[in-house]
Design a protein around this motif. Structure first.
Motif, PDB file in Angstrom:
ATOM      1  N   SER A 178       1.265  -0.759  -3.433  1.00  0.00           N
ATOM      2  CA  SER A 178       0.325  -1.831  -3.133  1.00  0.00           C
ATOM      3  C   SER A 178      -1.077  -1.262  -3.331  1.00  0.00           C
ATOM      4  O   SER A 178      -1.275  -0.040  -3.302  1.00  0.00           O
ATOM      5  N   ARG A 179      -2.043  -2.140  -3.552  1.00  0.00           N
ATOM      6  CA  ARG A 179      -3.412  -1.674  -3.777  1.00  0.00           C
ATOM      7  C   ARG A 179      -3.978  -0.979  -2.532  1.00  0.00           C
ATOM      8  O   ARG A 179      -4.664   0.036  -2.638  1.00  0.00           O
ATOM      9  N   LYS A 181      -2.327   0.555  -0.197  1.00  0.00           N
ATOM     10  CA  LYS A 181      -1.655   1.846  -0.090  1.00  0.00           C
ATOM     11  C   LYS A 181      -2.254   2.851  -1.071  1.00  0.00           C
ATOM     12  O   LYS A 181      -2.445   4.032  -0.742  1.00  0.00           O
ATOM     13  N   HIS A 182      -2.543   2.392  -2.270  1.00  0.00           N
ATOM     14  CA  HIS A 182      -3.167   3.242  -3.285  1.00  0.00           C
ATOM     15  C   HIS A 182      -4.543   3.719  -2.810  1.00  0.00           C
ATOM     16  O   HIS A 182      -4.903   4.895  -2.962  1.00  0.00           O
ATOM     17  N   GLU A 183      -5.337   2.816  -2.250  1.00  0.00           N
ATOM     18  CA  GLU A 183      -6.660   3.187  -1.727  1.00  0.00           C
ATOM     19  C   GLU A 183      -6.536   4.266  -0.648  1.00  0.00           C
ATOM     20  O   GLU A 183      -7.286   5.255  -0.649  1.00  0.00           O
ATOM     21  N   LEU A 184      -5.602   4.077   0.265  1.00  0.00           N
ATOM     22  CA  LEU A 184      -5.415   5.056   1.337  1.00  0.00           C
ATOM     23  C   LEU A 184      -4.942   6.396   0.781  1.00  0.00           C
ATOM     24  O   LEU A 184      -5.363   7.461   1.255  1.00  0.00           O
ATOM     25  N   ARG A 269      -1.670  -2.701   6.990  1.00  0.00           N
ATOM     26  CA  ARG A 269      -1.044  -3.756   6.199  1.00  0.00           C
ATOM     27  C   ARG A 269      -1.668  -3.804   4.806  1.00  0.00           C
ATOM     28  O   ARG A 269      -2.858  -3.545   4.633  1.00  0.00           O
ATOM     29  N   ASP A 270      -0.828  -4.140   3.805  1.00  0.00           N
ATOM     30  CA  ASP A 270      -1.322  -4.215   2.448  1.00  0.00           C
ATOM     31  C   ASP A 270      -1.921  -5.584   2.161  1.00  0.00           C
ATOM     32  O   ASP A 270      -2.012  -6.446   3.054  1.00  0.00           O
ATOM     33  N   ASN A 274       2.117  -6.995   4.275  1.00  0.00           N
ATOM     34  CA  ASN A 274       3.267  -6.161   4.618  1.00  0.00           C
ATOM     35  C   ASN A 274       2.824  -4.839   5.228  1.00  0.00           C
ATOM     36  O   ASN A 274       1.786  -4.278   4.836  1.00  0.00           O
ATOM     37  N   ARG A 275       3.610  -4.335   6.177  1.00  0.00           N
ATOM     38  CA  ARG A 275       3.308  -3.027   6.732  1.00  0.00           C
ATOM     39  C   ARG A 275       3.449  -1.942   5.680  1.00  0.00           C
ATOM     40  O   ARG A 275       4.386  -1.957   4.866  1.00  0.00           O
ATOM     41  N   ILE A 276       2.534  -0.988   5.704  1.00  0.00           N
ATOM     42  CA  ILE A 276       2.574   0.109   4.746  1.00  0.00           C
ATOM     43  C   ILE A 276       3.339   1.271   5.360  1.00  0.00           C
ATOM     44  O   ILE A 276       2.969   1.756   6.441  1.00  0.00           O
ATOM     45  N   VAL A 277       4.411   1.677   4.710  1.00  0.00           N
ATOM     46  CA  VAL A 277       5.233   2.786   5.205  1.00  0.00           C
ATOM     47  C   VAL A 277       5.408   3.823   4.094  1.00  0.00           C
ATOM     48  O   VAL A 277       5.167   3.554   2.930  1.00  0.00           O
TER      49      VAL A 277
END
Length: 277
Positions: A178-179, A181-184, A269-270, A274-277
Motif C-alpha cells: 500500500s502507499r 506502508k511504502h511511505e512508512l 491504516r493504509d 486496512n490495518r498495516i501489518v
C-alpha cells in the motif's frame, strides 16, 4: 602417366578453390531498449517507475532510457529516433515532461547510450494521479528496429509513491503493498529501495536488516521511536487513546496510530482503511 594425372587433378582443385567466394550473413544494425530488471540474468522489463514523493524538494528530475545496438560499432556517430505514442500516453508534453528531441546520437565506437527524459513536477494533480509516457523506437537510415519485443518503453510517474518492481521480489518480507506502508518503509527502514533481484545471496543479509527494522517498527511503533531517537520521529497523543507518528520537521504529515482492543496493539491504516501489518 600417373604423375601427369595427379598434377592435373591438383591444378583442378586449386582452380576450383579460387572460384569459391566467401559468403557472409549481413544483418542490418538495430537499436532496442535495454532496460533490465535483473542484470545478472539479463531479464528485460519495459517500465521505469518514478515518484517525486521520494524527492520532495525537486521540481524537475531526469530519467534515462537505455538504448543499445545490435550490430557493428563504427567510427562515426549515427542517429536514431524515439517517438511518443500518443494513444497510450496520459502525460502532457510541456506540463509533465519536456518534449523529445527530433533525433538522438549513438556515439562513434559505442554500442549503448542513455537518452534523458526530463520530468516536471509542476502539476499539483500529480499528488492524486499517475501519468505515463509510452516511447517507441523508430527506424532511421542508420538503424532498423526489428526487435519488436524491445522497441517500446514506458515511464510511469507521479508525485505519490508507486509500487516498485522490487516490492514483489521481497513480498515475503514486506507483505501486501500500500502507499502508506511504502511511505512508512522509506521513513524507518533506513533505505528508499531494495535490490530488484534475490538471486545474489550476498545481498540478502543487507535486505533482511532493512526489512526486519521495518517489521520491528510495525510491531511496536512506540518502542521503536524510543529505541531510535536519532531517526528524528516522535509519537504524540491523539484522541480516544490513539497516537500520531510524525517528524517534527514536517508536522503537517502525520500518521494516525490506532489501538486495537482485540490484541492491545497499535496499528497504522493504509489509504484503503486496512490495518498495516
Amino acid at each position: 602417366m600417373k604423375y601427369i594425372i595427379a598434377i592435373a587433378l591438383l591444378c583442378g582443385i586449386l582452380y576450383s578453390c579460387k572460384k569459391v567466394e566467401e559468403v557472409r550473413y549481413q544483418a542490418a544494425d538495430n537499436v532496442y531498449f535495454n532496460l533490465l530488471s535483473d542484470t545478472t540474468k539479463q531479464i528485460h522489463t519495459d517500465s521505469i517507475v518514478y515518484s517525486f514523493a521520494l524527492f520532495p524538494d525537486k521540481a524537475v528530475d531526469t530519467v534515462f532510457l537505455p538504448v543499445r545496438i545490435s550490430g557493428s560499432r563504427i567510427k562515426t556517430d549515427r542517429k536514431f529516433k524515439i517517438e511518443v505514442v500518443d494513444s497510450a500516453t496520459t502525460a502532457v508534453a510541456g506540463v509533465h515532461y519536456k518534449p523529445l528531441d527530433e533525433s538522438y546520437t549513438m556515439p562513434a565506437d559505442s554500442g549503448i547510450t542513455r537518452v534523458p527524459v526530463i520530468l516536471l513536477n509542476t502539476d499539483p494533480e500529480l499528488v492524486n494521479k499517475t501519468v505515463r509516457i509510452k516511447f517507441n523506437l523508430v527506424a532511421t537510415p542508420d538503424f532498423q528496429v526489428d526487435y519488436r519485443q524491445w522497441d517500446t518503453l514506458h515511464v510511469i510517474f507521479s508525485n505519490r509513491l508507486e509500487k516498485p518492481l522490487w516490492w514483489n521480489i521481497w513480498i515475503g518480507e514486506l507483505g501486501v503493498y500500500s502507499r502508506v506502508k511504502h511511505e512508512l518503509f522509506i521513513r524507518v527502514s533506513g533505505t528508499t529501495e531494495l535490490p530488484a533481484t534475490n538471486s545474489d545471496g550476498t545481498i540478502i543479509p543487507k535486505v533482511l536488516y532493512f526489512t526486519r527494522r521495518f517489521k520491528a517498527f510495525l510491531a511496536d511503533p512506540v518502542q521503536w521511536v524510543k529505541d531510535n531517537p536519532d531517526a528524528g520521529y516522535i509519537i504524540t497523543p491523539a484522541d480516544n487513546g490513539n497516537y500520531y507518528f510524525y517528524s517534527p520537521a514536517n508536522p503537517d504529515k502525520k500518521y494516525l496510530l490506532e489501538l486495537n482492543p482485540a490484541d492491545n496493539r497499535y496499528y497504522f491504516r493504509d489509504e484503503n482503511g486496512n490495518r498495516i501489518v
